[in-house]
Scaffold this motif. Sequence first.
Motif, PDB file in Angstrom:
ATOM      1  N   MET A  37      -1.881  -7.742 -10.472  1.00 60.51           N
ATOM      2  CA  MET A  37      -2.223  -6.768  -9.427  1.00 60.51           C
ATOM      3  C   MET A  37      -1.303  -5.550  -9.486  1.00 60.51           C
ATOM      4  N   SER A  38      -0.023  -5.749  -9.758  1.00 61.28           N
ATOM      5  CA  SER A  38       0.902  -4.608  -9.813  1.00 61.28           C
ATOM      6  C   SER A  38       0.546  -3.660 -10.953  1.00 61.28           C
ATOM      7  N   VAL A  39       0.205  -4.247 -12.101  1.00 63.39           N
ATOM      8  CA  VAL A  39      -0.188  -3.400 -13.233  1.00 63.39           C
ATOM      9  C   VAL A  39      -1.474  -2.638 -12.919  1.00 63.39           C
ATOM     10  N   THR A  40      -2.435  -3.325 -12.319  1.00 64.84           N
ATOM     11  CA  THR A  40      -3.718  -2.690 -12.008  1.00 64.84           C
ATOM     12  C   THR A  40      -3.549  -1.592 -10.954  1.00 64.84           C
ATOM     13  N   LEU A  41      -2.840  -1.905  -9.883  1.00 68.10           N
ATOM     14  CA  LEU A  41      -2.654  -0.923  -8.815  1.00 68.10           C
ATOM     15  C   LEU A  41      -1.882   0.308  -9.304  1.00 68.10           C
ATOM     16  N   ILE A  42      -0.809   0.060 -10.067  1.00 69.34           N
ATOM     17  CA  ILE A  42      -0.022   1.186 -10.569  1.00 69.34           C
ATOM     18  C   ILE A  42      -0.833   2.013 -11.556  1.00 69.34           C
ATOM     19  N   LEU A  43      -1.597   1.341 -12.418  1.00 68.72           N
ATOM     20  CA  LEU A  43      -2.342   2.075 -13.437  1.00 68.72           C
ATOM     21  C   LEU A  43      -3.453   2.929 -12.821  1.00 68.72           C
ATOM     22  N   VAL A  44      -4.202   2.340 -11.892  1.00 72.76           N
ATOM     23  CA  VAL A  44      -5.357   3.053 -11.330  1.00 72.76           C
ATOM     24  C   VAL A  44      -4.943   4.005 -10.219  1.00 72.76           C
ATOM     25  N   GLU A  66       9.135  -0.527  -9.399  1.00 69.42           N
ATOM     26  CA  GLU A  66       9.960  -1.727  -9.548  1.00 69.42           C
ATOM     27  C   GLU A  66       9.948  -2.583  -8.276  1.00 69.42           C
ATOM     28  N   SER A  67       9.731  -1.957  -7.133  1.00 67.30           N
ATOM     29  CA  SER A  67       9.717  -2.725  -5.874  1.00 67.30           C
ATOM     30  C   SER A  67       8.375  -3.386  -5.612  1.00 67.30           C
ATOM     31  N   LEU A  68       7.308  -2.880  -6.192  1.00 71.83           N
ATOM     32  CA  LEU A  68       5.983  -3.413  -5.912  1.00 71.83           C
ATOM     33  C   LEU A  68       5.828  -4.887  -6.298  1.00 71.83           C
ATOM     34  N   PRO A  69       6.236  -5.342  -7.500  1.00 68.36           N
ATOM     35  CA  PRO A  69       6.079  -6.771  -7.822  1.00 68.36           C
ATOM     36  C   PRO A  69       6.865  -7.695  -6.902  1.00 68.36           C
ATOM     37  N   ILE A  70       7.974  -7.233  -6.343  1.00 73.66           N
ATOM     38  CA  ILE A  70       8.779  -8.079  -5.456  1.00 73.66           C
ATOM     39  C   ILE A  70       7.995  -8.418  -4.193  1.00 73.66           C
ATOM     40  N   ILE A 129       0.842  -1.212   0.000  1.00 74.95           N
ATOM     41  CA  ILE A 129       0.000   0.000   0.000  1.00 74.95           C
ATOM     42  C   ILE A 129       0.873   1.257   0.000  1.00 74.95           C
ATOM     43  N   GLY A 130       1.952   1.245   0.787  1.00 74.65           N
ATOM     44  CA  GLY A 130       2.850   2.399   0.830  1.00 74.65           C
ATOM     45  C   GLY A 130       3.541   2.638  -0.495  1.00 74.65           C
ATOM     46  N   LEU A 131       3.959   1.562  -1.200  1.00 77.46           N
ATOM     47  CA  LEU A 131       4.615   1.719  -2.494  1.00 77.46           C
ATOM     48  C   LEU A 131       3.650   2.267  -3.542  1.00 77.46           C
TER      49      LEU A 131
END
Length: 460
Positions: free
Chosen positions: A103-110, A85-89, A20-22
């Motif tokens: 989820m990383s693509v969706t969270l980053i995009l939205v 870059e750290s979110l998928p890890i 959530i923080g990232l």
Amino acid sequence: MADDLPCCETKFFLYVLIVIGLVTFAGLMAGLTLGLMSLGLVDLEVLSKSGRPQDRNHASKILPVVKNQHLLLCTLLIGNSLAMESLPIFLDKLVPPWAAVLMSVTLILVFGEILPQAICTRYGLTVGATLAPFVQLLLWAFSPIAYPISKVLDWMLGKGHSALLRRAELKTFVDFHGNEAGKGGDLTHDETTIIAGALELTEKTAKDAMTPILKAFSIDLDRTLNLETLNAIMTMGHSRVPVYYRNPNNIIGIILVKNLLAVDPDDSVPLRKMLIRKIPRVAENMPLYDILNEFQKGHSHIAVVYKDLNETKETMQKTKDIDNLAIKSISHDVDTTFSKADADQVTKKSPPSTPAFKKKHRGCSFCILDLENSPIPEYPPNQEVVGVISMEDVIEELLQEEILDETDEYVNIHNRIKINMNASQEKAPESNSIQFSSIPPASADSGPPLVRSVSTPTGQ
């Protein structure tokens, strides 16, 4: 893997908070990149000096942050890249790999791109001012990496490239802010017209605003101030009348009509006995701003416009700037052109005794023609008088509207009729229509008004 970290344990919730923080940090970096970089330095300086109190406070906080735009850009992009870059890890420890990517693509995009950028685009000034201390901290934290990159960008692209509007762009910008444009602006039609006239005035010269010499009313130096001459002067309604010698194109000075109040028509006083002031001479390609600045000095409010017969079009373009700097003072230029000895005699000698109606001049002595002790000035053969220009002509170009005085006769060239302002005002209470009269033929001693241009008045 997902099975490496069991659900509902302390470490699991810690990773969820990190994710959530990232996402939040990436969203802040993306939003601030668009919000802060879209605020120009010029816009912020304008808001900090003349905006609303709240906008002034916000702009003063943001200015130190965006002062070095390349350093700010590098810092925000580095922070955004680290978060994405750290979110998928961390997601890979919570969900399967395919779910982590989705989820990383969706969270980053939205939540990391669309929503933050939409908010910062609408409230960029408020968000930027609120997060200015946090951005300052990031600038200091990422400076070892961002500072060298920003210096390379400064060297490649230049530093401090603030966008200023050109003259034509600024004029269009002002038109958009007029209430007639329908875009919510609060500038009135008169305000936009005057601003546009001031912007266009620098491109206009004396030739654009002058009254042609054939349409200018003037009087011969050898005439006497009898009843006919005084009536002709008073009928024109001018406060100043040009005086010529022999040739109507050889205008040597002007006479103030107020000085004629004490003249008795029965005495037939020669005009050369009156107080005649020198009239400045300006080139037809002289900018109107320079002419207006010289009129403000008070030496004269009327000038003669001449054309240099020896000057070609190519020479005019090359020497335009030099001529503007050379004609620094019209009054001194006229004094030198007419007669240098004339100025020396006037400044060193006291004026001779004058009649009672010849009032003593209160201003500069070199502005008065000394016809008794100096030769009458004449124009060089390479200069041709093409018109006269008054301060009212320049103001009309600034206002982009005609100034109609009480005694003006305004000519409608389309209907070939003349509008008399006095007759119109007297007839106004009785009828809403304007009184018209035909144009009388011009005589040799009179002509159209000095500062009236032949055009159609607004609203007629």
